[in-house]
Design a protein around this motif. Structure first.
Motif, PDB file in Angstrom:
ATOM      1  N   PHE A 213       0.841  -1.189  -0.078  1.00 44.59           N
ATOM      2  CA  PHE A 213       0.131   0.072  -0.045  1.00 44.59           C
ATOM      3  C   PHE A 213       0.822   1.306   0.056  1.00 44.59           C
ATOM      4  O   PHE A 213       0.653   2.288  -0.572  1.00 44.59           O
ATOM      5  CB  PHE A 213      -0.875   0.005   1.132  1.00 44.59           C
ATOM      6  CG  PHE A 213      -2.208  -1.059   1.129  1.00 44.59           C
ATOM      7  CD1 PHE A 213      -2.566  -1.295  -0.001  1.00 44.59           C
ATOM      8  CD2 PHE A 213      -2.829  -1.495   2.428  1.00 44.59           C
ATOM      9  CE1 PHE A 213      -3.639  -2.295  -0.053  1.00 44.59           C
ATOM     10  CE2 PHE A 213      -3.931  -2.336   2.122  1.00 44.59           C
ATOM     11  CZ  PHE A 213      -4.250  -2.553   0.956  1.00 44.59           C
ATOM     12  N   ASN A 214       1.891   1.340   0.701  1.00 49.33           N
ATOM     13  CA  ASN A 214       2.767   2.401   0.897  1.00 49.33           C
ATOM     14  C   ASN A 214       3.564   2.739  -0.613  1.00 49.33           C
ATOM     15  O   ASN A 214       3.704   3.654  -0.898  1.00 49.33           O
ATOM     16  CB  ASN A 214       3.841   2.168   1.721  1.00 49.33           C
ATOM     17  CG  ASN A 214       3.281   2.736   3.212  1.00 49.33           C
ATOM     18  OD1 ASN A 214       3.693   3.967   3.708  1.00 49.33           O
ATOM     19  ND2 ASN A 214       2.644   1.841   3.637  1.00 49.33           N
ATOM     20  N   ASN A 215       3.872   1.546  -1.384  1.00 50.98           N
ATOM     21  CA  ASN A 215       4.480   1.719  -2.544  1.00 50.98           C
ATOM     22  C   ASN A 215       3.500   2.209  -3.722  1.00 50.98           C
ATOM     23  O   ASN A 215       3.678   2.931  -4.523  1.00 50.98           O
ATOM     24  CB  ASN A 215       4.892   0.228  -3.025  1.00 50.98           C
ATOM     25  CG  ASN A 215       6.091  -0.237  -2.213  1.00 50.98           C
ATOM     26  OD1 ASN A 215       6.770   0.526  -1.704  1.00 50.98           O
ATOM     27  ND2 ASN A 215       6.280  -1.488  -2.356  1.00 50.98           N
ATOM     28  N   LEU A 216       2.274   1.774  -3.462  1.00 49.97           N
ATOM     29  CA  LEU A 216       1.146   2.281  -4.486  1.00 49.97           C
ATOM     30  C   LEU A 216       1.004   3.758  -4.220  1.00 49.97           C
ATOM     31  O   LEU A 216       0.917   4.554  -5.071  1.00 49.97           O
ATOM     32  CB  LEU A 216      -0.250   1.645  -4.046  1.00 49.97           C
ATOM     33  CG  LEU A 216      -1.450   2.245  -4.686  1.00 49.97           C
ATOM     34  CD1 LEU A 216      -1.233   2.011  -6.128  1.00 49.97           C
ATOM     35  CD2 LEU A 216      -2.783   1.402  -4.038  1.00 49.97           C
ATOM     36  N   SER A 217       1.016   4.264  -2.835  1.00 54.01           N
ATOM     37  CA  SER A 217       1.029   5.638  -2.728  1.00 54.01           C
ATOM     38  C   SER A 217       2.039   6.349  -3.225  1.00 54.01           C
ATOM     39  O   SER A 217       1.714   7.644  -3.655  1.00 54.01           O
ATOM     40  CB  SER A 217       0.844   5.720  -0.839  1.00 54.01           C
ATOM     41  OG  SER A 217       0.936   7.176  -0.739  1.00 54.01           O
ATOM     42  N   ALA A 218       3.293   5.731  -2.997  1.00 56.00           N
ATOM     43  CA  ALA A 218       4.504   6.483  -3.776  1.00 56.00           C
ATOM     44  C   ALA A 218       4.339   6.713  -5.120  1.00 56.00           C
ATOM     45  O   ALA A 218       4.956   7.685  -5.631  1.00 56.00           O
ATOM     46  CB  ALA A 218       5.535   5.721  -3.032  1.00 56.00           C
ATOM     47  N   LEU A 219       4.018   5.598  -5.843  1.00 55.65           N
ATOM     48  CA  LEU A 219       3.661   5.866  -7.153  1.00 55.65           C
ATOM     49  C   LEU A 219       2.725   6.893  -7.560  1.00 55.65           C
ATOM     50  O   LEU A 219       2.990   7.575  -8.501  1.00 55.65           O
ATOM     51  CB  LEU A 219       3.349   4.263  -7.780  1.00 55.65           C
ATOM     52  CG  LEU A 219       4.657   3.290  -7.722  1.00 55.65           C
ATOM     53  CD1 LEU A 219       4.213   2.052  -8.597  1.00 55.65           C
ATOM     54  CD2 LEU A 219       6.063   3.720  -8.105  1.00 55.65           C
ATOM     55  N   HIS A 220       1.726   6.886  -6.854  1.00 61.99           N
ATOM     56  CA  HIS A 220       0.690   7.862  -7.365  1.00 61.99           C
ATOM     57  C   HIS A 220       1.212   9.270  -6.962  1.00 61.99           C
ATOM     58  O   HIS A 220       1.011  10.321  -7.904  1.00 61.99           O
ATOM     59  CB  HIS A 220      -0.733   7.764  -6.554  1.00 61.99           C
ATOM     60  CG  HIS A 220      -1.525   6.598  -6.910  1.00 61.99           C
ATOM     61  ND1 HIS A 220      -2.476   7.033  -8.065  1.00 61.99           N
ATOM     62  CD2 HIS A 220      -1.898   5.439  -6.551  1.00 61.99           C
ATOM     63  CE1 HIS A 220      -3.122   6.059  -8.157  1.00 61.99           C
ATOM     64  NE2 HIS A 220      -3.118   5.155  -7.187  1.00 61.99           N
ATOM     65  N   THR A 221       1.901   9.647  -6.029  1.00 70.92           N
ATOM     66  CA  THR A 221       2.956  10.847  -5.865  1.00 70.92           C
ATOM     67  C   THR A 221       3.681  10.994  -7.035  1.00 70.92           C
ATOM     68  O   THR A 221       3.817  12.230  -7.644  1.00 70.92           O
ATOM     69  CB  THR A 221       3.613  10.762  -4.664  1.00 70.92           C
ATOM     70  OG1 THR A 221       2.856  10.442  -3.442  1.00 70.92           O
ATOM     71  CG2 THR A 221       4.420  12.074  -4.422  1.00 70.92           C
ATOM     72  N   ALA A 222       4.327   9.974  -7.520  1.00 66.39           N
ATOM     73  CA  ALA A 222       5.291  10.261  -8.890  1.00 66.39           C
ATOM     74  C   ALA A 222       4.309  10.703  -9.748  1.00 66.39           C
ATOM     75  O   ALA A 222       4.853  11.483 -10.630  1.00 66.39           O
ATOM     76  CB  ALA A 222       6.058   8.801  -8.966  1.00 66.39           C
ATOM     77  N   VAL A 223       3.402  10.021 -10.189  1.00 61.49           N
ATOM     78  CA  VAL A 223       2.470  10.161 -11.517  1.00 61.49           C
ATOM     79  C   VAL A 223       1.919  11.674 -11.377  1.00 61.49           C
ATOM     80  O   VAL A 223       1.869  12.534 -12.366  1.00 61.49           O
ATOM     81  CB  VAL A 223       1.391   9.269 -11.462  1.00 61.49           C
ATOM     82  CG1 VAL A 223       0.428   9.546 -12.643  1.00 61.49           C
ATOM     83  CG2 VAL A 223       2.136   7.726 -11.891  1.00 61.49           C
ATOM     84  N   GLU A 224       1.457  12.063  -9.859  1.00 65.23           N
ATOM     85  CA  GLU A 224       0.863  13.544  -9.814  1.00 65.23           C
ATOM     86  C   GLU A 224       1.672  14.423 -10.019  1.00 65.23           C
ATOM     87  O   GLU A 224       1.592  15.694 -10.163  1.00 65.23           O
ATOM     88  CB  GLU A 224       0.120  13.477  -8.420  1.00 65.23           C
ATOM     89  CG  GLU A 224      -1.086  12.501  -8.281  1.00 65.23           C
ATOM     90  CD  GLU A 224      -1.307  12.305  -6.526  1.00 65.23           C
ATOM     91  OE1 GLU A 224      -0.651  12.992  -5.906  1.00 65.23           O
ATOM     92  OE2 GLU A 224      -2.159  11.665  -6.213  1.00 65.23           O
ATOM     93  N   ASN A 225       3.129  14.089 -10.056  1.00 62.96           N
ATOM     94  CA  ASN A 225       4.064  15.125 -10.116  1.00 62.96           C
ATOM     95  C   ASN A 225       4.841  14.976 -11.482  1.00 62.96           C
ATOM     96  O   ASN A 225       5.780  15.635 -11.789  1.00 62.96           O
ATOM     97  CB  ASN A 225       5.291  15.099  -9.393  1.00 62.96           C
ATOM     98  CG  ASN A 225       4.964  15.666  -7.744  1.00 62.96           C
ATOM     99  OD1 ASN A 225       4.882  16.882  -7.603  1.00 62.96           O
ATOM    100  ND2 ASN A 225       4.131  14.936  -7.036  1.00 62.96           N
ATOM    101  N   GLY A 226       4.126  14.183 -12.380  1.00 65.97           N
ATOM    102  CA  GLY A 226       4.518  14.203 -13.807  1.00 65.97           C
ATOM    103  C   GLY A 226       5.418  13.250 -14.399  1.00 65.97           C
ATOM    104  O   GLY A 226       5.704  13.230 -15.287  1.00 65.97           O
TER     105      GLY A 226
END
Length: 281
Positions: free
Chosen positions: A25-38
């Motif tokens: 779940f933490n990895n999923l959240s981290a990847l969403h942060t990456a995508v949200e930042n382009g």
């Protein structure tokens, strides 16, 4: 924050999703942060598309993914091939015939084609048996066809094979070298280790690193702006090629030695640390 086009190429098994639900779940959240930042995120997995599509739907991956340890670039949404490197159909029968005599193998030879797993089972009653799932993950995902006659099995897979899976009791660098030498005496191949007991065999030149380099060029991303993240020996080529190579905390020592960054566990930042680093460079 830099405005350069950036790419994260990430392995799946034991890197992105792990036996620890909270880490996943933490990895999923981290990847969403990456995508949200382009940042574009690309799965770079040993699995074929049909054996990974359910995971692709869970994570924020981009348009393309790398499958079968570099044997394919496909569209993430539906598996449409963009680039596929199959093993030589003229030489493959001789290689498969040899592998069926290799006594060191624990559970025969598994052939990963573009659409199913093909296995030879001389003990089954029916000539051909189709079933959902595979030998490793059960009823889902994937699709397996087993054949009673070796000739039928070889003919069914020879024109569409991306990868062979060979299971041993334990795999190390010396065993990999020995197996590669024996197989290359029959036909040129690329072999690597996945998990701790599996040797995977592809067409020559098929590595995650080589294919990642072509995908990055296709996407217009400079090498220095690519981050590759993995856990095992089959990830070394992409870790070494990428501008920033990352090994997760539970990774194999050989990959840790090759990586620029070794991540802490998720309780101490984990994958989020890698995303934050890429955002700043």
């Amino acid at each position: 924050m830099s405005q350069k086009k950036k790419l994260i190429a990430i392995d799946m098994d034991n890197t992105l999703f792990t036996p620890d639900m909270y880490e996943t779940f933490n990895n999923l959240s981290a990847l969403h942060t990456a995508v949200e930042n382009g940042i574009t995120v690309c799965a770079c997995t040993g699995r074929p598309w049909y054996n990974a599509s359910h995971f692709f739907r869970l994570f924020p991956f981009g348009e393309y993914c790398i499958t079968s340890n570099g044997a394919g670039i496909v569209k993430t949404a539906d598996g449409t091939p963009v680039e596929v490197s199959n093993m030589d159909p003229e030489r493959l029968p001789a290689l498969l015939d040899y592998l069926t005599t290799m006594e060191e193998l624990n559970d025969g030879v598994k052939v990963s084609t573009n659409s199913f797993f093909g296995v030879w089972d001389p003990h089954q009653q029916e000539a051909k048996v189709e079933r959902k799932g595979d030998w490793l993950f059960g009823e889902y995902p994937g699709f397996t066809i087993s054949y009673r006659e070796k000739a039928d099995w070889i003919e069914a897979v020879r024109y569409d094979t991306q990868r062979l899976l060979l299971s041993f009791t334990q795999v190390d660098a010396e065993l990999l070298k020995d197996v590669s030498k024996k197989l290359c005496a029959i036909m040129p191949v690329e072999a690597t280790i996945s998990f701790k007991t599996m040797v995977e065999v592809m067409a020559p030149g098929c590595t995650k690193g080589a294919t990642l380099s072509r995908l990055a060029a296709m996407m217009g991303v400079e090498r220095e702006n690519v981050m590759a993240i993995g856990d095992n020996v089959n990830d070394i080529s992409m870790i070494e090629w990428a501008g920033t190579g990352v090994c997760v905390h539970n990774g194999q020592q050989a990959l840790k030695d090759a990586a620029d960054i070794v991540l802490p566990d998720y309780k101490n930042g984990g994958l989020r640390k890698a995303v934050e680093y890429l955002l700043e460079v």
